[in-house]
Structure formats: C-alpha cells, structure tokens
Design an enzyme around this catalytic site. Structure first.
Site, short mmCIF file in Angstrom:
data_model
loop_
_atom_site.label_atom_id
_atom_site.label_comp_id
_atom_site.label_asym_id
_atom_site.label_seq_id
_atom_site.Cartn_x
_atom_site.Cartn_y
_atom_site.Cartn_z
N ARG A 158 0.84 -1.20 0.00
CA ARG A 158 0.00 0.00 0.00
C ARG A 158 0.88 1.25 0.00
NH1 ARG A 158 -3.52 -1.29 5.20
NH2 ARG A 158 -1.57 -2.32 5.73
N LYS A 179 1.80 1.89 7.22
CA LYS A 179 2.13 1.10 8.42
C LYS A 179 3.05 1.88 9.34
CE LYS A 179 0.84 -2.30 9.47
NZ LYS A 179 -0.46 -2.54 10.20
N TYR A 221 -0.74 4.54 10.52
CA TYR A 221 -1.12 3.59 11.56
C TYR A 221 0.08 3.37 12.47
CZ TYR A 221 -5.26 2.22 8.86
OH TYR A 221 -6.46 2.22 8.19
N HIS A 247 -0.43 1.68 16.12
CA HIS A 247 -0.71 0.53 17.01
C HIS A 247 0.34 0.41 18.11
CE1 HIS A 247 -3.93 -0.69 14.38
NE2 HIS A 247 -3.12 -0.61 13.35
N GLU A 268 -5.40 5.01 13.71
CA GLU A 268 -6.37 4.13 14.38
C GLU A 268 -7.03 4.73 15.61
OE1 GLU A 268 -3.12 3.56 14.32
OE2 GLU A 268 -2.42 3.12 16.34
N ASP A 314 -20.06 -11.15 20.97
CA ASP A 314 -19.67 -9.77 21.31
C ASP A 314 -20.11 -9.48 22.75
OD1 ASP A 314 -18.78 -7.25 19.29
OD2 ASP A 314 -19.58 -6.66 21.25
N SER A 345 -20.74 -12.39 25.04
CA SER A 345 -19.37 -12.79 25.37
C SER A 345 -19.18 -13.08 26.86
CB SER A 345 -18.40 -11.68 24.94
OG SER A 345 -17.09 -12.01 25.29
N VAL A 350 -11.83 -8.65 17.85
CA VAL A 350 -12.24 -7.76 18.95
C VAL A 350 -11.35 -6.52 18.99
CG1 VAL A 350 -13.14 -9.57 20.44
CG2 VAL A 350 -10.75 -8.91 20.64
N LEU A 351 -11.87 -5.49 19.59
CA LEU A 351 -11.08 -4.28 19.79
C LEU A 351 -11.58 -3.52 21.00
CD1 LEU A 351 -8.95 -2.20 18.74
CD2 LEU A 351 -10.82 -1.07 17.55
N ASP A 392 -2.80 -7.06 15.37
CA ASP A 392 -2.09 -5.76 15.38
C ASP A 392 -2.24 -5.05 16.73
OD1 ASP A 392 -4.78 -5.29 15.03
OD2 ASP A 392 -4.53 -3.68 13.57
N VAL A 436 -1.38 -12.42 10.44
CA VAL A 436 -0.67 -11.39 9.67
C VAL A 436 -1.15 -10.01 10.15
CG1 VAL A 436 -0.31 -10.43 7.36
CG2 VAL A 436 -0.33 -12.91 7.71
N1 NAD Z 1 -4.54 -7.72 11.01
C1 NAD Z 1 -4.86 -6.73 10.20
O1 NAD Z 1 -4.33 -6.58 9.11
C2 NAD Z 1 -5.95 -5.77 10.59
C3 NAD Z 1 -6.56 -4.93 9.66
C4 NAD Z 1 -7.58 -4.08 10.07
C5 NAD Z 1 -7.99 -4.07 11.41
N2 NAD Z 1 -7.36 -4.90 12.29
C6 NAD Z 1 -7.71 -4.99 13.70
O2 NAD Z 1 -8.90 -5.72 13.87
C7 NAD Z 1 -9.40 -5.45 15.18
C8 NAD Z 1 -10.89 -5.19 15.13
O3 NAD Z 1 -11.13 -3.95 14.47
P1 NAD Z 1 -12.62 -3.43 14.19
O4 NAD Z 1 -12.49 -2.20 13.36
O5 NAD Z 1 -13.46 -4.55 13.71
O6 NAD Z 1 -13.09 -3.00 15.66
P2 NAD Z 1 -14.58 -2.59 16.12
O7 NAD Z 1 -14.41 -1.61 17.23
O8 NAD Z 1 -15.43 -2.21 14.97
O9 NAD Z 1 -15.14 -3.95 16.70
C9 NAD Z 1 -14.59 -4.56 17.83
C10 NAD Z 1 -15.69 -5.32 18.53
O10 NAD Z 1 -15.06 -6.07 19.58
C11 NAD Z 1 -16.02 -6.13 20.62
N3 NAD Z 1 -15.37 -6.53 21.86
C12 NAD Z 1 -14.51 -5.82 22.65
N4 NAD Z 1 -14.18 -6.56 23.72
C13 NAD Z 1 -14.83 -7.73 23.61
C14 NAD Z 1 -14.91 -8.89 24.43
N5 NAD Z 1 -14.26 -8.98 25.58
N6 NAD Z 1 -15.70 -9.91 23.99
C15 NAD Z 1 -16.36 -9.84 22.82
N7 NAD Z 1 -16.34 -8.76 22.02
C16 NAD Z 1 -15.59 -7.72 22.42
C17 NAD Z 1 -16.61 -4.72 20.67
O11 NAD Z 1 -17.86 -4.70 21.36
C18 NAD Z 1 -16.75 -4.43 19.18
O12 NAD Z 1 -18.04 -4.77 18.69
C19 NAD Z 1 -8.56 -4.26 15.68
O13 NAD Z 1 -7.53 -4.72 16.52
C20 NAD Z 1 -7.98 -3.69 14.42
O14 NAD Z 1 -6.79 -2.95 14.65
C21 NAD Z 1 -6.35 -5.73 11.90
#
Ligand code: NAD
Length: 372
Positions: free
Chosen positions: A15, A75, A94, A96, A118, A198, A220, A239-240, A270, A298
């Site tokens: 990217r 990144k 980003y 993190h 982020e 969730d 959850s 989750v986040l 991440d 990844v």
């Molecule tokens: N690996 C990658 O390349 C990549 C790419 C994009 C995003 N991400 C990551 O993916 C993750 C999720 O991002 P998102 O935008 O979907 O977040 P989001 O905030 O839209 O969704 C996260 C969800 O997790 C839920 N949550 C939090 N704690 C919880 C728990 N204890 N039990 C159950 N659910 C719980 C929240 O209620 C929420 O609905 C982040 O860490 C983000 O940085 C990674």
C-alpha cells in the site's frame, strides 16, 4: 507544507500513503508533495501518474524523511525509519502503539509529532480511519481461513460451505464490529455456519437485525467462548478495545480443546491478538501451528490486496491530511476534536491514554498542550 510519501518497507506491504488524485488535491492547496520513486508501484500506481499529479519524485526514503514536514505513510515506521524522524516533523500513519513498547519509546525519543490513524474518532463514534482496513481484513479473513483449512496448508480438509449431505464448517467470530461484521458477511456467503460473539448487547441486536436467523449471536462470557472455541473449524479474532491491547479471550487451554487442523485467523493481532497462542506473522510466512491448530496472524492483512486497500484508505485519510497540511498540526488539532484524538506521541510524551496505560507511562494532556 512539504508532504512526504516514502515507499512502505514492511514485509509484503504494497500500500502507499497517497494515491495520485490525493497528491493532486494537496498540490491544488498549494503544498509540495515529495514521493519516493516506486512508492505506489505495488498498488499499480506508477511514478508517471504521480508526476502528472504534480508530485516531485525523489530517490530513496532518506530524502523524503529529511525534507518533508509531514510524513504520510500506511504502516508503523520500522526501526530504520524511526531513526529518521525528528522533532518538528509530523508523522501521520497507523501506529498501534499499545502492544509495542519499543516503537513507543523510539517515537518518544525522536521528538516527532505522531498522529495515529487508528485512534482518530468520528462524530457518531467509531474509528473512521480504521474502518476501511477493518472492512478489508474482515472480508479477507474467511478467504484465508478457508484456504488454511485445506490439507495442503496443514488444515483439517474441511470445505467452508460443505456440500449437500455434508455439513458446512463452523465459523466462530469473536467481536461483531466492523471486521467481525464483514467476516460474517463473507463466511455466510461462502455457506459456513457462523456465530458472532460480542460483549455489547447493542452490537448483537444490530447483527441479528442485519442477518436474521442465519447468523448465531452469543453474548461474550468466558464460558460461552470456551464452549464455542471447542467446536470451531475456523475461529476469527476481531475484537477491539480502542487504543488498548486486545483482550486475551481465548486461553491456551481453550486452544488445546480445538480440533486438530482447525484454524485461527487473529485479525486483532495488530493490537497484540485475542488468543494466548497468537503471535505476529508476515505475508511471506503467514501461518504456524500451535497446539495442533493452524494460526494465521498477519498484522497487515490489507497489504495483500494493496490496490483496493490503498484507495479505500485514501478516501478516509485525505480530509485529515488536507487539514494538517493547510493549518499545521497544532491548529488542525485545535479545530478538530476527532483528529485531536489521534495524537499519540509528541515531543517525547505520550498523549493517548490507553497507550500510556499499556506501557505504564504518564499520559500528557492534549488540551494543555494546545493551550500554548
Ligand atoms: N490484522 C490486520 O491486518 C488488521 C486490519 C484491520 C484491522 N485490524 C484490527 O482488527 C481489530 C478489530 O477492528 P474493528 O475495526 O473490527 O473494531 P470494532 O471496534 O469495529 O469492533 C470490535 C468489537 O469487539 C467487541 N469486543 C470488545 N471486547 C470484547 C470482548 N471482551 N468480547 C467480545 N467482544 C468484544 C466490541 O464490542 C466491538 O463490537 C482491531 O484490533 C484492528 O486494529 C487488523
């Protein structure tokens, strides 16, 4: 302002921070844009397109870092890039930082102003600069999960959608936010049996309204997760807790109960990952086996579909980049509380509370900073 776009150096990261049309917009606003030669080539954006948009092409990232006042990346900067940052320079990318103490201390030592995509917020809540990448990663997760379940990748040999007379795979998604919802859309489309977990009843209600009875929704709890993990063919971690390290919802003991050859795709890697057995991997070596379970962790999943991801990212970052370039970081942060939430590190101090808490560092006040 001199805006710089270095070529990304992370493994298999194709990217790029600005597409040519974003460059043209900045140039139209009177700014100079320095683009490292070949920066966009991985996303199918050639130097000629950048030149035509008004960019100045420069050779090597050193010149970009040396000359630019505002660095726009995708990144987090790698150690070699971090050494090139300096006080008075703004980095917008980003980061993190919560799971990454080394990067946090390096950025503090650089003296630079580091604004993280982020943690920028939106008027209606949510994280608008994370959203498009979460959409991409969520949509990719069932795709990479499905291929990981194939025998050639060490998987159980289960077809996600099954066939008539043979049941489909069980897909469990932890987190029903942006990436979780997108993962559910694709997994359901591929014919899997899908359950989303969730901790927010509101999120579960929205999912139930959106997908109807075709999607399982579970509140959850530790117990519920232990039960679901045991029967999963594909477990997707999505989750986040904004800005904070991901909660470790799945313990090693739970992973031990999974079927041999089942798969974990931990999108949340991440932010440190949401299973105890997750550790970061790269596109060139994406999978490993732990407790008999294939792990795909990844950290930059959207990098594999660089073109789609680059355009999706630019659509949301450009308004903020224009604000930073037009007004300077301080005024831009004063004027926009959502961009203000993006300030993670400045002049050696941490301004993002969850990052400070993760590393047991003091959190400085952005409001105090902007008073001056
Ligand atoms: N690996 C990658 O390349 C990549 C790419 C994009 C995003 N991400 C990551 O993916 C993750 C999720 O991002 P998102 O935008 O979907 O977040 P989001 O905030 O839209 O969704 C996260 C969800 O997790 C839920 N949550 C939090 N704690 C919880 C728990 N204890 N039990 C159950 N659910 C719980 C929240 O209620 C929420 O609905 C982040 O860490 C983000 O940085 C990674």
């Amino acid at each position: 302002m001199r805006v710089g776009v270095p070529k990304e150096t992370k493994d298999n990261e194709y990217r790029v921070g600005l597409v040519p049309s974003s460059v043209a917009e900045l140039v139209h606003h009177g700014h100079t844009v320095l683009v490292e030669q070949g920066a966009g080539v991985g996303a199918g954006l050639i130097d000629e397109d950048y030149r035509a948009a008004g960019a100045t092409l420069v050779e090597g990232q050193d010149r970009v870092f040396a000359q630019a006042e505002l660095i726009v990346k995708v990144k987090e900067p790698l150690a070699t890039e971090r050494r090139k940052l300096r006080a008075g320079q703004v980095l917008f990318t980003y980061l993190h930082l919560a799971p990454d103490l080394t990067q946090t201390t390096d950025l503090m030592a650089s003296g630079a102003t580091c604004i993280a995509y982020e943690t920028v917020t939106a008027p209606g809540g949510g994280l608008p600069l994370l959203t498009p990448m979460s959409e991409v990663a969520g949509r990719l997760a069932p795709q990479v999960g499905a291929s990981s379940l194939e025998k050639a990748q060490g998987g159980r040999g289960v077809l996600l959608g099954g066939v008539p007379g043979v049941p489909p795979a069980q897909v469990i998604i932890l987190g029903g936010g942006v990436s979780g919802t997108n993962a559910a859309t694709i997994a359901l489309g591929m014919g899997a049996t899908v359950t989303v977990v969730d901790r927010s009843a509101e999120v579960l209600r929205r999912l139930a309204a959106q997908f109807g009875s075709g999607l399982g929704t579970v509140f959850s709890t530790r117990d519920a997760i232990a039960h679901l993990v045991r029967r999963a063919d594909l477990l997707i971690g999505a989750v986040l807790v904004p800005g904070a390290a991901a909660p470790k919802l799945v313990t090693r003991a739970m992973v031990k109960t999974m079927k041999p050859g089942s798969v974990i795709v931990d999108i949340a890697i991440d932010q440190g990952g949401c299973t105890e057995t997750s550790r970061p991997t790269t596109h060139s070596d994406p999978r490993y086996v732990e407790e008999g379970v294939i792990h795909y962790c990844v950290t930059n999943m959207p990098g594999s579909v660089a073109r789609t991801s680059t355009f999706a990212l630019n659509n949301v970052t450009l308004p903020f980049i224009l604000m930073l370039a037009d007004k300077g970081w301080k005024q831009a942060l004063r004027d926009d509380p959502h961009l203000r939430a993006g300030l993670n590190v400045h002049a050696g101090e941490v301004f993002c509370r969850p990052v400070a808490e993760a590393h047991q560092l003091p959190a400085a006040s952005v409001e105090e900073l902007l008073k001056g």
